[in-house]
Design an enzyme around this catalytic site. Structure first.
Site, mmCIF file in Angstrom:
data_model
loop_
_atom_site.group_PDB
_atom_site.id
_atom_site.type_symbol
_atom_site.label_atom_id
_atom_site.label_comp_id
_atom_site.label_asym_id
_atom_site.label_seq_id
_atom_site.Cartn_x
_atom_site.Cartn_y
_atom_site.Cartn_z
ATOM 1 N N ASP A 166 0.823 -1.206 0.000
ATOM 2 C CA ASP A 166 0.000 0.000 0.000
ATOM 3 C C ASP A 166 0.859 1.259 0.000
ATOM 4 O O ASP A 166 0.462 2.285 -0.561
ATOM 5 C CB ASP A 166 -0.992 0.004 1.172
ATOM 6 C CG ASP A 166 -2.261 0.771 0.814
ATOM 7 O OD1 ASP A 166 -2.782 0.562 -0.286
ATOM 8 O OD2 ASP A 166 -2.713 1.604 1.628
ATOM 9 N N GLU B 277 -9.539 -2.859 -6.462
ATOM 10 C CA GLU B 277 -9.473 -2.918 -4.989
ATOM 11 C C GLU B 277 -9.552 -4.366 -4.501
ATOM 12 O O GLU B 277 -8.808 -4.763 -3.602
ATOM 13 C CB GLU B 277 -10.579 -2.066 -4.352
ATOM 14 C CG GLU B 277 -10.355 -0.557 -4.482
ATOM 15 C CD GLU B 277 -9.203 -0.027 -3.610
ATOM 16 O OE1 GLU B 277 -8.821 -0.666 -2.620
ATOM 17 O OE2 GLU B 277 -8.680 1.052 -3.948
ATOM 18 N N GLU C 19 -11.117 6.150 -2.398
ATOM 19 C CA GLU C 19 -11.104 6.540 -0.983
ATOM 20 C C GLU C 19 -12.246 5.877 -0.221
ATOM 21 O O GLU C 19 -12.073 5.428 0.926
ATOM 22 C CB GLU C 19 -11.210 8.066 -0.845
ATOM 23 C CG GLU C 19 -10.051 8.851 -1.474
ATOM 24 C CD GLU C 19 -8.752 8.760 -0.681
ATOM 25 O OE1 GLU C 19 -8.334 7.651 -0.313
ATOM 26 O OE2 GLU C 19 -8.150 9.832 -0.451
HETATM 27 C C1 LIG Z 1 -5.264 0.182 -2.618
HETATM 28 C C2 LIG Z 1 -5.701 1.423 -1.911
HETATM 29 N N1 LIG Z 1 -6.904 1.916 -2.177
HETATM 30 C C3 LIG Z 1 -7.349 3.044 -1.568
HETATM 31 C C4 LIG Z 1 -6.540 3.694 -0.657
HETATM 32 C C5 LIG Z 1 -7.067 4.923 0.048
HETATM 33 O O1 LIG Z 1 -6.212 5.979 0.009
HETATM 34 C C6 LIG Z 1 -5.265 3.149 -0.415
HETATM 35 N N2 LIG Z 1 -4.417 3.734 0.472
HETATM 36 N N3 LIG Z 1 -4.873 2.016 -1.045
#
Ligand SMILES: Cc1ncc(CO)c(N)n1
Length: 233
Positions: free
Chosen positions: A55, A219, A149
């Site tokens: 992330d 996602e 988000e």
């Molecule tokens: C994969 C992913 N999606 C959304 C966010 C939200 O900022 C994040 N940090 N990482």
């Protein structure tokens, strides 16, 4: 939640229609097994560390994407001062977030400089890059931004509900995206997207809906990384 918004406005908003029509995919993105495992307290900490490192890489690519949305807001919005403030607030949060990732990584012994982005992460970052093109309409870009988000907000807020068994050492992570302020920020993004969609052509609305669905798929794929799963894209 969507129902209440709709009543206030006296009509059905586009994002509300999409969330209704694509409920299963949305739930798949916001109630993923990875999130369920945090909520149930049986998360494998190596999965969490994998997610953390991946992330961080994602967020680094997310910054130029958000900058491109900001730039489009300046040019293409009827209410650019409001939109710019909301998006700029998001960028400020990302600045904090990057510092937090560094701190958290050192706490967990994750070496951020060694992270190799996994396939699903690379695909997601490439998708973000495609959305940065000047040909992509502000309406489409802000829709993607909201969806990206909102998935995190809803996912992590789910881990903070009463009666959940989220491990104490992961509470802070869940707070980061699950807190009330982040929820309000997501609502502000959603409102901008709905306002833009209301005056958009059918062609742009279709593009925005397809983009929304792609975000949800990315996602799901992203969560799958930490679960050792394979990409569906
Ligand atoms: C994969 C992913 N999606 C959304 C966010 C939200 O900022 C994040 N940090 N990482």
């Amino acid at each position: 939640m969507e129902g209440k918004r709709g009543e206030e406005m006296g009509k059905t908003l586009m994002t509300e229609t999409w969330l209704r029509n694509h409920r299963l995919l949305y739930v798949g993105a916001t109630r993923h097994p990875f999130i369920r495992s945090i909520r149930d307290g049986n998360i494998d900490l190596s999965s969490f560390k994998t997610w953390l490192g991946q992330d961080y890489v994602f967020v680094r690519s997310f910054v130029p994407f958000v900058a491109s949305v900001l730039s489009k807001a300046c040019k293409g919005s009827d209410n650019s001062s409001n939109d710019v403030e909301v998006i700029l607030g998001g960028m400020a949060a990302l600045n904090d977030e990057i510092a937090w990732f560094k701190k958290e990584a050192s706490k967990w012994g994750v070496q951020l400089s060694d992270i190799v982005p996994q396939k699903a992460n690379q695909n997601y970052c490439r998708f973000l890059e495609s959305l940065m093109s000047p040909e992509v309409e502000y309406t489409v870009a802000i829709t993607a931004f909201w969806a990206i988000e909102a998935v995190y907000q809803e996912s992590f807020a789910h881990c903070l509900e009463d009666g959940t068994k989220t491990p104490p050492e992961l509470q802070e992570t869940c707070q980061r995206w699950g807190n009330e302020g982040f929820g309000q920020y997501c609502n502000a993004l959603r409102k901008i997207a709905d306002r833009q969609l209301e005056k958009a052509s059918d062609d742009v609305i279709t593009k925005a809906e397809v983009t929304f669905l792609r975000v949800l798929e990315h996602e799901v794929d992203f969560w799958n990384i930490s679960h050792g799963g394979t990409s569906t894209l």
